[in-house]
Design an enzyme around this catalytic site. Structure first.
Site, short mmCIF file in Angstrom:
data_model
loop_
_atom_site.label_atom_id
_atom_site.label_comp_id
_atom_site.label_asym_id
_atom_site.label_seq_id
_atom_site.Cartn_x
_atom_site.Cartn_y
_atom_site.Cartn_z
CB CYS A 66 -0.70 0.20 1.54
SG CYS A 66 -0.39 0.07 2.57
CG HIS A 96 4.13 -6.52 10.39
ND1 HIS A 96 2.52 -6.57 11.11
CD2 HIS A 96 4.91 -6.64 11.72
CE1 HIS A 96 2.82 -6.04 11.73
NE2 HIS A 96 4.15 -6.41 12.75
CG HIS A 186 -1.08 -5.10 15.55
ND1 HIS A 186 -0.61 -3.83 14.82
CD2 HIS A 186 -0.88 -6.09 14.42
CE1 HIS A 186 -0.52 -4.13 14.01
NE2 HIS A 186 -0.50 -4.98 13.31
CD GLU A 188 -2.70 0.80 12.99
OE1 GLU A 188 -2.31 -0.18 11.98
OE2 GLU A 188 -4.08 0.82 13.33
CB THR A 251 -5.41 1.51 10.21
OG1 THR A 251 -3.82 0.53 9.72
CG2 THR A 251 -4.90 2.10 10.52
CB CYS A 289 -6.49 2.49 6.02
SG CYS A 289 -5.54 1.76 5.12
CB SER A 318 1.19 -9.05 7.45
OG SER A 318 0.14 -8.81 7.08
CB SER A 380 3.62 -5.40 4.67
OG SER A 380 3.22 -5.14 5.77
S1 SF4 Z 1 -2.63 2.18 7.50
FE1 SF4 Z 1 -1.89 0.21 6.49
S2 SF4 Z 1 -2.52 -0.72 5.19
FE2 SF4 Z 1 -3.33 1.44 5.22
S3 SF4 Z 1 -2.07 2.55 3.66
FE3 SF4 Z 1 -1.14 2.84 5.97
S4 SF4 Z 1 0.25 1.33 6.23
FE4 SF4 Z 1 -0.88 0.94 4.34
#
Ligand code: SF4
Length: 409
Positions: A66, A96, A186, A188, A251, A289, A318, A380
């Site tokens: 992404c 990841h 996780h 995040e 996300t 996202c 991931s 990823s």
């Molecule tokens: S939130 Fe995660 S999946 Fe979405 S664009 Fe950003 S890095 Fe990519």
């Protein structure tokens, strides 16, 4: 801690970077060489399908890197270019994906060591060092610690992740408890919860139903706290802290599930307090996202087609890759989650990760005769890894065909 004020002061620090250093041109060639693939481009140009021998490949229309991941990897490469002699650290895997992390290691970008208790040992970082924060961010405590050390910080946090952090800041300011749809372990979600005031991390719809039932009917407080041990803020009390809630998410969770959880809480609070009072009890911002959404939508489209099997490529840790694997499993399609082409072979063998389980080795995984193979990959995963997987599938099937024609003759 006033996390908002801290972030503001960090962003104005001369040691803090979140943009490139003007080396984009130099690093683009390396990135293309290491991560892009002509074969994948050919399949894209051919309407996301390709036939070779008795194998037909159907590729998801959105898959792989992404823009948030591409950006983070490019920033990490630029950082190495900008600081050729400094020691560079990563607080975590940048993304990841094993091959990307391995390439960074080869560029002498080191990982902060983790002790036996699972704690990161930041004592290795010196003032003159550079520390890269990964695409899914870092906790506010880690940022504060690094800022106090005076080292240089390259922050590659994806803007979509920052958007979620802003949402939980708003919840906190208005005294709402953040309900975070995610996995509490996780990275995040750890980072997001560090910006929240009161929070509760909910893994899935089932847990959301349990919480909503508690809101409406009450229940066993101890059981609640045990069920969500490690998944709530310090001092969280379900009898007090579920009166005003705001929704946030990791996300990379399943988009449909995040929406369902949000709607369930909205309905529950409306039933409890009435429609006129809803605004005083429920808050929601759209923080799903786009890239996650596109990859999941493409996967739903792909599994509508007639497929003999699916291969889902992405890091085993991931989250977004696991969600893609969940979608094909829901359709009962034989589906193999692998993190690299090395998991295929020797011969017609695959080592794959079963959903919510461990690695399994399977012999004769590719059946004889014509087959249609669906392929997708997590956000990823570089195209190069996907093309290596496809080539291995072609090779195995070609060898099988050759073998059977020899036997017939
Ligand atoms: S939130 Fe995660 S999946 Fe979405 S664009 Fe950003 S890095 Fe990519």
């Amino acid at each position: 801690m006033d996390t908002k004020a801290f972030k503001r002061s960090l962003h104005s620090s001369e040691h803090y970077y979140r943009k490139g250093f003007g080396h984009a041109k130099e690093v683009t060639g390396t990135l293309d060489f290491e991560y892009q693939s002509d074969l994948i481009q050919q399949i894209r140009n051919n309407g996301y399908t390709l036939q070779s021998g008795d194998v037909t490949i159907r590729l998801a229309e959105a898959f792989g890197f992404c823009w948030g991941v591409e950006r983070a990897v490019a920033l990490a490469y630029e950082t190495r270019q900008q600081f050729p002699n400094e020691r560079i650290w990563l607080t975590n895997e940048i993304i990841h994906n094993p091959s990307v992390n391995q390439n960074l290691r080869a560029m002498q970008v080191e990982f902060i060591p983790v002790n036996d208790q699972g704690q990161k040992d930041f004592s290795v970082v010196a003032t003159e060092d550079v520390v890269i924060l990964p695409a899914f961010g870092a906790s506010v405590q880690e940022m504060q610690l690094l800022n106090e050390k005076g080292c240089k910080i390259m922050d590659t946090t994806c803007p979509w992740v920052s958007k979620v952090w802003n949402s939980v800041e708003k919840h906190k300011k208005a005294n709402y408890t953040s309900i975070i749809h995610g996995k509490y372990k996780h990275e995040e979600t750890i980072a997001t919860s560090s910006f929240a005031g009161k929070y509760l991390v909910i893994l899935n719809l089932q847990q959301a139903e349990y919480v909503c039932n508690y809101i409406l009917n009450g229940g066993d407080r101890e059981e609640f706290l045990n069920k969500f041990a490690h998944a709530h803020s310090l001092g969280f009390d379900p009898d007090i802290d579920l009166v005003r809630v705001g929704i946030a998410n990791q996300t990379t969770m399943l988009k449909g599930e995040t929406e369902q959880i949000g709607k369930l809480f909205e309905r529950t609070l409306m039933r409890k307090y009435g429609p006129q009072e809803l605004n005083n009890h429920f808050l929601s911002f759209n923080t799903i996202c786009d890239a996650t959404q596109e990859r999941q939508d493409a996967m739903y489209k792909l599994v509508e087609q007639k497929l003999d099997l699916m291969v889902v490529v992405g890091g085993f840790n991931s989250s977004n890759t696991t969600q893609l694997q969940t979608i094909s499993k829901e359709r009962s399609i034989p589906s193999y989650h692998i993190d690299s082409a090395e998991r295929i072979g020797p011969g017609n063998r695959i080592e794959h990760k079963k959903l919510h389980s461990c690695l399994e080795v399977l012999e004769d995984w590719l059946p004889s005769g014509p087959i249609v193979v669906g392929i997708t990959s997590g956000a990823s995963t570089p195209d190069k890894v996907v093309s290596d997987v496809i080539e291995k599938i072609f090779d195995i099937k070609a060898a099988k065909q050759k073998c059977s024609s020899v036997n017939v003759n």
